[in-house]
Design an enzyme around this catalytic site. Structure first.
Site, PDB file in Angstrom:
ATOM      1  N   GLU A 161       0.828  -1.213   0.000  1.00  0.00           N
ATOM      2  CA  GLU A 161       0.000   0.000   0.000  1.00  0.00           C
ATOM      3  C   GLU A 161       0.861   1.263   0.000  1.00  0.00           C
ATOM      4  O   GLU A 161       0.530   2.255  -0.649  1.00  0.00           O
ATOM      5  CB  GLU A 161      -0.950  -0.006   1.196  1.00  0.00           C
ATOM      6  CG  GLU A 161      -1.958  -1.151   1.194  1.00  0.00           C
ATOM      7  CD  GLU A 161      -2.828  -1.210  -0.054  1.00  0.00           C
ATOM      8  OE1 GLU A 161      -3.027  -0.167  -0.708  1.00  0.00           O
ATOM      9  OE2 GLU A 161      -3.304  -2.312  -0.403  1.00  0.00           O
TER      10      GLU A 161
ATOM     11  N   HIS B 258     -13.540  -7.124  -4.657  1.00  0.00           N
ATOM     12  CA  HIS B 258     -13.355  -6.418  -5.930  1.00  0.00           C
ATOM     13  C   HIS B 258     -14.542  -6.601  -6.880  1.00  0.00           C
ATOM     14  O   HIS B 258     -14.777  -5.747  -7.739  1.00  0.00           O
ATOM     15  CB  HIS B 258     -12.062  -6.879  -6.596  1.00  0.00           C
ATOM     16  CG  HIS B 258     -10.842  -6.568  -5.794  1.00  0.00           C
ATOM     17  ND1 HIS B 258     -10.500  -7.289  -4.663  1.00  0.00           N
ATOM     18  CD2 HIS B 258      -9.890  -5.608  -5.933  1.00  0.00           C
ATOM     19  CE1 HIS B 258      -9.385  -6.791  -4.157  1.00  0.00           C
ATOM     20  NE2 HIS B 258      -8.999  -5.778  -4.889  1.00  0.00           N
TER      21      HIS B 258
END
Length: 587
Positions: free
Chosen positions: A314, A443
């Protein structure tokens, strides 16, 4: 002379006018840039507020109602514990994830797998159908044939699907060897009545809710179990690591190679562990608020080796944002979406090495041997190689849905057909169209394209090889002394400067140009990945051959019945028919 003076005067006037126009154009572009940044900041801020507090109904209305409702259902879903109907507060993160990772009770694993899909699939399915319709409509308004073509525009490559299929063809033989080896090892654990010799592997036994990583069950197949594999999570806990300390460690890696520290606002605004006082979307994500100053990460971090990787991943996104923040607004994105996903992961390839973990004090000592290397590569393969078919089929399924090659009444069965074909896994119980198993994955629910992750798993090894050469950590002429899998680019400013060059481009150049800057190649290629894993690939082939293991799987088992009988549906049909009879008699 007078004519020359007049002519010179005219040229000066015209030049001054051009300069004025250029200055005016620059000012106009700056105003447009600023306006776009402000609008995107406001939009992203609203998204952040929603995902970090999904009970705030006012903010939820600012988003597409369907996606907001699907994400709300997904994020608040909870199931009951196995054999304990009094305890019904188990969330995906962390409870269900930890059960799947650590439990070896087949019945409990099956319970968790099934119940999570009960909570997410049926309520999301009708909303998902509507979202597909809206996505296709939006695509057509933007002059695309459907949402599949709209999603692929970021890659600006006419034969992109063919390129992806070619990459998977390169990598599939390696996956087959991993699959066949692990099927044998899991069969030794659970028995042939649960795992057959030539069939797919039951999905609930692979240590992960979606079977996209098998590293949590590595213990069953470690090549040399008597050669200890270090438990990094144990060392993190013993050394009193916290989520903040893990992210500080990630930041230090980036600064050690000459990249940027995190801005002050990052530490003020980020959510780095799960709050106790509210619900939020726990899926880890990095955020660019488009004002050049506000960048954040939202992650329900646990003190584990896996989450240490995620922290670097990230922060890799944030580093990309920081490096291209001075580009014009239109170019403030990755060269293609796969580039963005690859940056943090390429750093993690160094971070995970025993050499690096020893250098920063997490591992107390380090030794090298063939056995240690094979154990290490095996663990990495259960993340990286195992992910590839899942990363490929997620969007393969959605592209077919968008193009209406998969109709609504076949959503689930076609999903399992692709999972059987490419992953060689099957559900623990037969499925039907009453289920909607794609909705078990964030997702799908959030409508986030996924092929970027498949691409990133190829690109990160191309990047890694190039950066390792630059750092002097990999010698292709002498891979025995300096193999690619031992490379650590920590503290290499040479590698950092090369990486910085491609990050600062953003999307100002076509992605093949950006790829060429860092690797010298203009095409995605799986050879770097295969070179990295070559020792374990050869070992697996020999191991499967020596044990007479069937490489591949047979697909003669029916795992999804599109017309499965449902008593509830049967009763609803009777009630409906009775009502119709009464209406007819009334008419």
């Amino acid at each position: 002379m007078i004519y020359f003076t007049v002519l010179l005067g005219l040229i000066i006037c015209v030049w001054a006018d051009i300069v004025d126009q250029e200055e005016e154009a620059k000012k106009y572009l700056e105003r447009v840039n600023k306006l776009h940044s402000q609008k995107n900041y406001e939009h992203t801020l609203a998204e952040w507020d929603y995902e970090s507090n999904i009970l705030n109904e006012t903010l939820a209305k600012k988003f597409d109602e369907l996606v907001a409702e699907m994400m709300g259902t997904y994020s608040k879903a909870k199931i009951c514990a196995y054999n304990n109907t009094e305890k019904c507060d188990l969330s995906l993160e962390p409870e269900l994830t930890e059960i799947l990772a650590n439990s070896r009770n087949e019945a409990e694993l099956k319970h968790v797998w099934i119940e999570w899909r009960k909570k997410t699939g049926p309520p999301i399915r009708p909303l998902y159908r509507q979202s597909v319709s809206l996505l296709n409509e939006a695509a057509k308004l933007n002059n695309f044939t459907d949402a599949a073509e709209f999603w692929l525009v970021s890659y600006d490559t006419p034969d992109f699907k063919q390129q992806i299929a070619k990459l998977w063809d390169q990598l599939r033989p390696f996956y087959l060897e991993v699959h066949s080896y692990m099927r044998r090892k899991l069969r030794d654990k659970y028995g042939e009545n649960i795992i057959s010799k030539r069939g797919p592997i039951p999905a609930h036994l692979l240590g992960n809710m979606w079977s996209q990583s098998w590293s949590n069950v590595a213990e069953f197949g470690t090549p040399y179990p008597n050669t200890a594999t270090e438990d990094i999570t144990k060392y993190l806990i013993e050394q009193n690591y916290t989520p903040i300390k893990m992210f500080k460690l990630a930041e230090e890696f980036f600064t050690s190679i000459g990249l940027s520290p995190m801005p002050e606002q990052f530490w003020k605004g980020s959510i780095l562990e799960k709050p106790e006082n509210r619900e939020l979307v726990c899926h880890a994500s990095a955020w660019d608020f488009h004002n050049g100053a506000d960048f954040r990460i939202k992650q329900c971090t646990r003190v584990t080796a896996e989450d240490l990787n995620t922290a670097h991943h990230e922060m890799g996104h944030i580093q990309y944002y920081l490096q291209y923040k001075d580009q014009p607004f239109i170019y403030r994105e990755g060269a293609n979406p796969g580039f963005h996903e690859a940056i943090g992961d390429v750093i993690a390839l160094s971070v995970n090495t025993p050499k690096h973990l020893n250098t920063i004090g997490i591992l107390p000592n380090i030794t090298y041997s063939k056995e240690i290397d094979l154990n290490y590569l095996f663990h990495v393969a259960l993340d990286k190689i195992v992910f590839l078919p899942f990363g490929y089929l997620m969007d393969l399924w959605r592209w077919k849905v968008f193009k209406k090659e998969i109709s609504e009444d076949k959503y689930n069965c076609e999903w399992w057909k692709l999972r059987m074909l490419h992953q060689g896994i099957k559900p623990p119980v037969q499925r039907s169209e009453e289920n909607f198993d794609p909705a078990s994955k964030y997702h799908i629910v959030s409508s986030t394209p996924y092929i970027r992750y498949f691409i990133s798993f190829v690109l990160q090894f191309q990047f890694h090889e190039a950066l390792c050469k630059k750092a002097g950590e990999y010698d292709p002429e002498n891979p025995t002394e300096k193999p690619l899998h031992r490379c650590d680019i920590y503290q290499s400013k040479e590698a950092g400067n090369l990486l910085k060059k491609v990050l600062q481009l953003g999307s100002s150049k076509p992605w093949p140009d950006a790829l060429e800057v860092i690797t010298g190649q203009r095409n995605m290629d799986a050879q770097s990945l295969l070179r990295y894993f070559a020792p374990i690939y050869e070992w697996l082939k020999e191991e499967n051959k020596n044990n007479g293991e069937y490489v591949g799987w047979e697909m003669n088992e029916k795992v999804c019945n599109p017309k499965k009988f449902s008593f509830g549906g049967f009763m609803r049909s009777i009630v409906k028919n009775v009502k119709e009879m009464f209406k007819s008699s009334e008419r």
